[in-house]
Design a protein around this motif. Structure first.
Motif, mmCIF file in Angstrom:
data_model
loop_
_atom_site.group_PDB
_atom_site.id
_atom_site.type_symbol
_atom_site.label_atom_id
_atom_site.label_comp_id
_atom_site.label_asym_id
_atom_site.label_seq_id
_atom_site.Cartn_x
_atom_site.Cartn_y
_atom_site.Cartn_z
ATOM 1 N N THR A 91 0.829 -1.209 0.000
ATOM 2 C CA THR A 91 0.000 0.000 0.000
ATOM 3 C C THR A 91 0.861 1.256 0.000
ATOM 4 O O THR A 91 0.479 2.275 -0.581
ATOM 5 N N SER A 92 2.024 1.205 0.638
ATOM 6 C CA SER A 92 2.920 2.372 0.633
ATOM 7 C C SER A 92 3.418 2.672 -0.777
ATOM 8 O O SER A 92 3.629 3.834 -1.133
ATOM 9 N N PHE A 94 1.656 2.061 -3.615
ATOM 10 C CA PHE A 94 0.515 2.716 -4.249
ATOM 11 C C PHE A 94 0.333 4.132 -3.708
ATOM 12 O O PHE A 94 0.026 5.064 -4.449
ATOM 13 N N SER A 95 0.547 4.293 -2.407
ATOM 14 C CA SER A 95 0.361 5.592 -1.772
ATOM 15 C C SER A 95 1.266 6.662 -2.384
ATOM 16 O O SER A 95 0.876 7.824 -2.515
ATOM 17 N N TYR A 98 -0.453 7.783 -5.556
ATOM 18 C CA TYR A 98 -1.764 8.379 -5.290
ATOM 19 C C TYR A 98 -1.618 9.760 -4.644
ATOM 20 O O TYR A 98 -2.260 10.731 -5.060
ATOM 21 N N TYR A 120 0.708 7.309 9.097
ATOM 22 C CA TYR A 120 0.716 6.020 8.396
ATOM 23 C C TYR A 120 1.590 5.036 9.167
ATOM 24 O O TYR A 120 1.195 3.889 9.420
ATOM 25 N N SER A 252 -7.606 6.834 -0.449
ATOM 26 C CA SER A 252 -7.691 5.413 -0.800
ATOM 27 C C SER A 252 -6.650 4.554 -0.085
ATOM 28 O O SER A 252 -6.968 3.429 0.332
ATOM 29 N N PRO A 253 -5.393 5.010 0.092
ATOM 30 C CA PRO A 253 -4.451 4.181 0.861
ATOM 31 C C PRO A 253 -4.914 3.928 2.298
ATOM 32 O O PRO A 253 -4.702 2.839 2.835
ATOM 33 N N ALA A 256 -7.486 1.218 2.214
ATOM 34 C CA ALA A 256 -6.842 -0.090 2.052
ATOM 35 C C ALA A 256 -6.288 -0.589 3.381
ATOM 36 O O ALA A 256 -6.406 -1.780 3.710
ATOM 37 N N SER A 353 -7.859 -4.735 0.187
ATOM 38 C CA SER A 353 -6.849 -3.682 0.092
ATOM 39 C C SER A 353 -6.497 -3.415 -1.363
ATOM 40 O O SER A 353 -6.293 -2.261 -1.765
ATOM 41 N N CYS A 357 -7.160 0.208 -3.603
ATOM 42 C CA CYS A 357 -6.115 0.831 -4.420
ATOM 43 C C CYS A 357 -6.599 1.028 -5.859
ATOM 44 O O CYS A 357 -6.396 2.090 -6.461
#
Length: 499
Positions: A91-92, A94-95, A98, A120, A252-253, A256, A353, A357
């Motif tokens: 997720t980090s 993707f973050s 994003y 986070y 969104s992150p 997730a 999750s 994303c």
């Protein structure tokens, strides 16, 4: 030589417990990120810290170390520790993409994003601490930190809707965590009344052996408070009211992380306490309440899915459904149902999750979270559209994804325990699947809106941003086809002990 070895062993004995080191990495990173003003640097540190945490979690599994007053690692929490660190890392990644878009589009400033990366890491540290804690007070404190961290990230955009969602989350989960504290205190009181002393009286290692001697009525009252308190954090109906707003208005992150991690940790804590209550034959059976709340969650979410106009809100109700499925499985009880319930939690974390994303990328591409804006996404944005479609199929519990296996196993275990309950449960699943298939048809075959309806400034994101979600979905297929032996060993070892 013997003297040297003795000195080394003496130094090792005074080193922090390995479980502490896993939670300490994000905690140290959070402190350091307070002083980093550059978004690129902060995002890079965020990724590196999550990667290091994931590596440490694997090393911890290989060399777990003995249980201590504050930390424990066993078959119940081991898979969730690794999964939590893995989801946080992917997720980090993707973050990074994003949040970069949020800056470029003017929705956020770099100053606000400093707070985002700090919390986070704080959220991740609190999740890992709650999972590994061998102390019921430490677990409660960790989830309280998680609540505060989530509120500060949820309201980062400062929009009225986000602030309202943050307050709702803070108030409802705040009340829940206070009730959980009262239930925790009752368990501690019961343990001390039968010989538990000091900090050891708050550890799972001492509470469970003493549970059979604790006053069962005291445990009954404690269970109700704990179920309401931690059930609120898990998003079980009718305690779910914070969840749709938080997912809809938060980044969104964050969605997730909330759906993939927080819900699991809250339900995991309830499982720990369920083991305590199951050890006392004179307490009220915890199963029926879990079955009722599980079915209520499944049906409420299934019906709500038909009326959603916001894609992230739909996914939030889907999370309520799947936490209800897991709770129902644990309510049925027995080795088979408990095994399927834990595996369902793991599969839901991976898939949901990923979906949040993908939903974030779809919002960037279409400029909106509205379901109408997702029409024909497969045609206009094939990579995002097809991945989104695969994720919807996965979360609907259809093959070849893991949730098909887990739901089949839960139905099979329920038929053996109560055929009538199996019919009711299956009806709830079919309602939810029908609603999600309707959403899948919109994404795949709907008529795309006119270009001016979804024009969005700075809509480009790097192609690699979708790969973390793809990896999650591929893992969900791989686990359905061939489960690793070590995972089967962990889950099989703990399932009979959950009652």
């Amino acid at each position: 030589m013997n003297n040297i070895l003795s000195q080394i062993l003496g130094m090792t004995a005074h080193m922090p417990h390995p479980a502490f080191m896993v939670a300490a990495v994000p905690l140290v990173a959070a402190f350091g990120l307070f002083f980093v003003g550059s978004y690129r640097m902060a995002a890079g540190i965020n990724i590196l810290s999550c990667l290091l945490t994931f590596i440490c979690s694997i090393l911890l599994v290989l060399e777990p170390g003995p249980s201590s007053t504050f930390f424990i690692l066993d078959s119940l929490n081991t898979p969730f520790v690794v999964l939590t660190a893995f989801v946080a890392f992917t997720t980090s990644l993707f973050s990074y993409a994003y949040m970069k878009h949020e800056i470029e589009s003017g929705l956020l400033t770099e100053h606000r994003l400093r707070r985002y990366h700090v919390f986070y890491q704080m959220f991740l540290a609190s999740m890992l601490l709650a999972l590994q804690a061998n102390n019921i007070g430490l677990i409660w404190a960790a989830l309280e930190v998680a609540t505060l961290s989530t509120v500060l990230v949820l309201t980062i955009s400062r929009t009225p809707a986000a602030i309202e969602a943050g307050w709702k989350y803070f108030i409802l989960c705040g009340v829940g965590i206070v009730l959980a504290l009262f239930g925790t205190a009752l368990v501690l009181l019961g343990t001390q009344s039968v010989g538990g002393e000091g900090l050891a009286a708050m550890s799972w290692d001492q509470i469970q052996p003493l549970a059979a001697r604790i006053n069962p009525r005291l445990l009954d009252i404690a269970y109700v408070f704990l179920l309401i308190g931690y059930g609120t954090k898990a998003g079980l109906a009718p305690l779910h009211a914070w969840l749709p707003d938080a997912h809809s208005e938060g980044p969104s992150p964050l969605s997730a992380m909330l759906s993939g991690l927080l819900l699991n940790v809250a339900l995991y804590v309830l499982l720990r306490f369920k083991m305590v209550f199951a050890a006392n034959p004179d307490t009220l059976a915890p199963g029926p309440l879990l079955i009722i709340m599980g079915l209520a969650s499944v049906f409420l979410a299934a019906l709500a899915l038909y009326r959603r106009r916001d894609a992230k809100r739909m996914l939030a109700y889907s999370s309520i459904e799947h936490m209800g499925i897991a709770a129902f499985a644990f309510g049925i009880g027995g080795a088979a149902a408990n095994f399927a319930g834990m595996l369902h939690m793991l599969g839901h974390s991976l898939i949901k999750s990923a979906l949040f994303c993908i939903a974030g990328l779809a919002r960037i591409a279409r400029g909106s979270n509205q379901v109408d804006a997702m029409n024909g996404l497969v045609r206009t944005n094939p990579v995002i559209g097809w991945t989104f479609l695969a994720g919807i199929i996965a979360i609907a519990g259809l093959p070849p994804f893991l949730l098909f296996n887990t739901e089949f196993l839960i139905i099979k275990a329920t038929v053996a325990a109560s055929p009538a309950l199996a019919v009711v449960f299956l009806l709830g699943l079919l309602l939810a699947v029908s609603a999600l298939i309707g959403f899948a048809q919109v994404v795949a075959f709907g008529e795309p809106p006119a270009p001016d309806h979804h024009a969005h400034k700075h809509a480009h994101v790097p192609g690699w941003a979708i790969w973390p979600a793809v990896l999650h979905l591929l893992l969900a297929v791989a686990l359905a086809v061939a489960m690793p032996g070590f995972l089967n060993t962990w889950l099989s070892a703990i399932a009979p002990r959950l009652g």
